[in-house]
Design a protein around this motif. Structure first.
Motif, mmCIF file in Angstrom:
data_model
loop_
_atom_site.group_PDB
_atom_site.id
_atom_site.type_symbol
_atom_site.label_atom_id
_atom_site.label_comp_id
_atom_site.label_asym_id
_atom_site.label_seq_id
_atom_site.Cartn_x
_atom_site.Cartn_y
_atom_site.Cartn_z
ATOM 1 N N GLY A 62 0.810 -1.210 0.000
ATOM 2 C CA GLY A 62 0.000 0.000 0.000
ATOM 3 C C GLY A 62 0.847 1.265 0.000
ATOM 4 N N HIS A 63 1.927 1.257 0.782
ATOM 5 C CA HIS A 63 2.829 2.410 0.810
ATOM 6 C C HIS A 63 3.517 2.594 -0.544
ATOM 7 N N GLN A 64 3.925 1.495 -1.144
ATOM 8 C CA GLN A 64 4.593 1.579 -2.445
ATOM 9 C C GLN A 64 3.651 2.095 -3.530
ATOM 10 N N MET A 69 1.811 6.568 -6.931
ATOM 11 C CA MET A 69 0.759 7.524 -7.309
ATOM 12 C C MET A 69 1.254 8.962 -7.134
ATOM 13 N N ASN A 70 1.982 9.220 -6.048
ATOM 14 C CA ASN A 70 2.556 10.547 -5.840
ATOM 15 C C ASN A 70 3.561 10.894 -6.934
ATOM 16 N N ARG A 71 4.370 9.931 -7.326
ATOM 17 C CA ARG A 71 5.371 10.158 -8.381
ATOM 18 C C ARG A 71 4.691 10.440 -9.715
ATOM 19 N N LEU A 72 3.645 9.685 -10.025
ATOM 20 C CA LEU A 72 2.911 9.930 -11.270
ATOM 21 C C LEU A 72 2.305 11.317 -11.272
ATOM 22 N N SER A 73 1.756 11.746 -10.156
ATOM 23 C CA SER A 73 1.177 13.083 -10.050
ATOM 24 C C SER A 73 2.247 14.151 -10.253
ATOM 25 N N TYR A 74 3.416 13.944 -9.656
ATOM 26 C CA TYR A 74 4.527 14.881 -9.816
ATOM 27 C C TYR A 74 4.962 14.967 -11.282
ATOM 28 N N GLU A 75 5.127 13.815 -11.911
ATOM 29 C CA GLU A 75 5.557 13.789 -13.315
ATOM 30 C C GLU A 75 4.526 14.449 -14.226
ATOM 31 N N LYS A 76 3.259 14.207 -13.950
ATOM 32 C CA LYS A 76 2.183 14.828 -14.732
ATOM 33 C C LYS A 76 2.270 16.352 -14.623
#
Length: 106
Positions: A62-64, A69-76
């Motif tokens: 769940g943490h991973q 998801m946070n990384r994808l949001s940042y990249e977006k």
């Protein structure tokens, strides 16, 4: 290097396809894992270590997924910001290079 349009398209792909699919994949194991954790729980004071191990592994999962998801949001966001920056730079450079020509006065 990619164009502003390519950056916007990549950001859109992350938003409409990759993020939802990642979220779904992250949640897919929830029901089955919870069922297995319950099945291996101690009964009458005697249980399996498997239950605690599964629970711990699922929490790590769940943490991973959350980190991804946070990384994808940042990249977006970065792709969209870069598209805006490139577009503004292109316009600024274009207007700065275009001086008045002798032909403009004719």
């Amino acid at each position: 290097m990619s164009s502003p349009a390519q950056n916007r398209a990549a950001a859109q792909k992350i938003e409409t396809d990759i993020e939802p699919q990642t979220k779904d994949a992250g949640a897919a194991a929830d029901h089955d894992t919870n069922t297995a954790v319950k099945a291996f729980q101690p009964k009458d004071g005697d249980g399996w270590l498997t239950s605690a191990a599964l629970k711990s592994a699922h929490e790590t999962w769940g943490h991973q997924v959350g980190n991804l998801m946070n990384r994808l949001s940042y990249e977006k966001s970065a792709l969209r910001g870069n598209a805006t920056l490139q577009h503004g730079t292109d316009i600024g450079v274009g207007s700065g290079l275009r001086g008045i020509s002798a032909l403009d006065r004719l």
